[in-house]
Design a protein around this motif. Structure first.
Motif, mmCIF file in Angstrom:
data_model
loop_
_atom_site.group_PDB
_atom_site.id
_atom_site.type_symbol
_atom_site.label_atom_id
_atom_site.label_comp_id
_atom_site.label_asym_id
_atom_site.label_seq_id
_atom_site.Cartn_x
_atom_site.Cartn_y
_atom_site.Cartn_z
ATOM 1 N N ASP A 1 15.862 54.373 23.412
ATOM 2 C CA ASP A 1 14.474 53.962 23.229
ATOM 3 C C ASP A 1 13.991 53.456 24.580
ATOM 4 O O ASP A 1 14.316 52.339 24.998
ATOM 5 C CB ASP A 1 14.368 52.884 22.142
ATOM 6 N N LEU A 2 13.249 54.305 25.277
ATOM 7 C CA LEU A 2 12.830 54.026 26.648
ATOM 8 C C LEU A 2 11.455 53.377 26.647
ATOM 9 O O LEU A 2 10.468 54.001 26.258
ATOM 10 C CB LEU A 2 12.801 55.324 27.458
ATOM 11 N N GLY A 3 11.393 52.128 27.058
ATOM 12 C CA GLY A 3 10.166 51.359 26.972
ATOM 13 C C GLY A 3 9.995 50.847 25.553
ATOM 14 O O GLY A 3 8.984 51.073 24.900
ATOM 15 N N CYS A 4 11.004 50.136 25.069
ATOM 16 C CA CYS A 4 11.091 49.770 23.649
ATOM 17 C C CYS A 4 10.083 48.716 23.227
ATOM 18 O O CYS A 4 9.884 48.490 22.027
ATOM 19 C CB CYS A 4 12.501 49.327 23.300
ATOM 20 N N GLY A 5 9.435 48.041 24.170
ATOM 21 C CA GLY A 5 8.365 47.105 23.826
ATOM 22 C C GLY A 5 8.809 46.003 22.898
ATOM 23 O O GLY A 5 9.786 45.301 23.162
ATOM 24 N N GLU A 6 8.081 45.876 21.793
ATOM 25 C CA GLU A 6 8.413 44.801 20.850
ATOM 26 C C GLU A 6 9.532 45.200 19.907
ATOM 27 O O GLU A 6 9.989 44.381 19.117
ATOM 28 C CB GLU A 6 7.155 44.321 20.120
ATOM 29 N N GLY A 7 10.006 46.443 19.974
ATOM 30 C CA GLY A 7 11.246 46.808 19.303
ATOM 31 C C GLY A 7 11.144 47.455 17.942
ATOM 32 O O GLY A 7 12.169 47.684 17.296
ATOM 33 N N THR A 8 9.955 47.797 17.485
ATOM 34 C CA THR A 8 9.806 48.372 16.139
ATOM 35 C C THR A 8 10.671 49.602 15.948
ATOM 36 O O THR A 8 11.395 49.719 14.944
ATOM 37 C CB THR A 8 8.325 48.709 15.859
ATOM 38 N N GLU A 9 10.613 50.532 16.900
ATOM 39 C CA GLU A 9 11.366 51.785 16.734
ATOM 40 C C GLU A 9 12.866 51.560 16.895
ATOM 41 O O GLU A 9 13.668 52.146 16.159
ATOM 42 C CB GLU A 9 10.854 52.848 17.713
ATOM 43 N N SER A 10 13.275 50.703 17.816
ATOM 44 C CA SER A 10 14.702 50.388 17.955
ATOM 45 C C SER A 10 15.249 49.803 16.657
ATOM 46 O O SER A 10 16.319 50.195 16.190
ATOM 47 C CB SER A 10 14.931 49.396 19.102
ATOM 48 N N ARG A 11 14.513 48.866 16.086
ATOM 49 C CA ARG A 11 14.972 48.264 14.824
ATOM 50 C C ARG A 11 15.012 49.289 13.694
ATOM 51 O O ARG A 11 15.950 49.295 12.889
ATOM 52 C CB ARG A 11 14.091 47.058 14.450
ATOM 53 N N HIS A 12 14.027 50.170 13.642
ATOM 54 C CA HIS A 12 14.027 51.219 12.616
ATOM 55 C C HIS A 12 15.283 52.085 12.740
ATOM 56 O O HIS A 12 15.932 52.402 11.734
ATOM 57 C CB HIS A 12 12.762 52.080 12.737
ATOM 58 N N LEU A 13 15.606 52.467 13.951
ATOM 59 C CA LEU A 13 16.803 53.280 14.180
ATOM 60 C C LEU A 13 18.064 52.519 13.781
ATOM 61 O O LEU A 13 18.949 53.065 13.109
ATOM 62 C CB LEU A 13 16.877 53.705 15.648
ATOM 63 N N LEU A 14 18.157 51.267 14.178
ATOM 64 C CA LEU A 14 19.343 50.468 13.867
ATOM 65 C C LEU A 14 19.506 50.271 12.358
ATOM 66 O O LEU A 14 20.617 50.389 11.826
ATOM 67 C CB LEU A 14 19.267 49.113 14.570
ATOM 68 N N VAL A 15 18.419 50.010 11.659
ATOM 69 C CA VAL A 15 18.469 49.839 10.202
ATOM 70 C C VAL A 15 18.964 51.120 9.531
ATOM 71 O O VAL A 15 19.619 51.080 8.484
ATOM 72 C CB VAL A 15 17.079 49.418 9.663
#
Length: 194
Positions: free
Chosen positions: A36-50
């Motif tokens: 996740d390049l430029g993950c910002g506040e992390g919504t997409e990273s957290r979605h992937l991790l979940v």
């Protein structure tokens, strides 16, 4: 640019459609490794991790790591690697089954962008999916010398050799997390050949 206000405005939103469409394309029973390049506040990273992915999240903002980690359980935290870095300082990226960069790549220095893009292409495993946005020359911010912009022909060159599944050009007035602007965005979903 101070991103705190923007990230605060983004808190609580759903994962972006381009990521959700890319995940459908991945179609893997066993989630793999995502960047996740430029993950910002992390919504997409957290979605992937979940959803079981191992995630390498990157962002230049000093507060991004805490934002990404907010609300994650121990297992999810164990599958997250975070690096605070600008695009120009990423170095060699880990091999990935999915590369996601939502509205972030345009903020890469234009001189460094070709090398960063080459690094992204090199990180794609055979069959891996990339989902990203690039900005076009009609965008309100196109006069900024510290950002990169591409017309449709240039975007098609960047995607050469990939199996492009979706290339949607959005050229319209609208809103951003920082206020009104004219958007000129290419929403990209493509697969690396096997």
């Amino acid at each position: 640019m101070d991103w705190t206000e923007f990230y605060d405005n983004q808190a609580g939103r759903a994962a972006r459609p381009v990521l959700l469409q890319a995940l459908e394309l991945c179609g893997v029973d066993q989630p793999g490794t995502a960047l996740d390049l430029g993950c910002g506040e992390g919504t997409e990273s957290r979605h992937l991790l979940v959803n079981g992915w191992r995630v390498h999240a990157f962002d230049a903002d000093p507060a991004a790591e805490a934002r990404v980690k907010a609300g994650l359980d121990e297992d999810q935290l164990g599958r997250l690697a975070f690096l605070q870095a600008r695009f120009e300082g990423l170095g060699e990226l880990p091999a990935a089954d999915l590369v996601y960069s939502g509205f972030a790549l345009p903020f890469c220095d234009p001189v460094a962008f070709p090398g960063v893009w080459a690094g992204i292409r090199s990180a794609l495993k055979p069959g891996a999916v990339i989902a990203a946005e690039l900005f076009g020359p009609h965008d309100s911010w196109a006069d900024r010398a510290d950002m990169n912009f591409h017309d449709r022909a240039a975007v098609e060159v960047l995607l050469s050799g990939l199996d492009v599944r979706s290339l949607v050009e959005d050229d319209r007035p609208g809103q951003s997390g920082l206020g009104p602007k004219h958007w000129h965005v290419f929403h990209i979903i493509a697969r690396n050949p096997d």
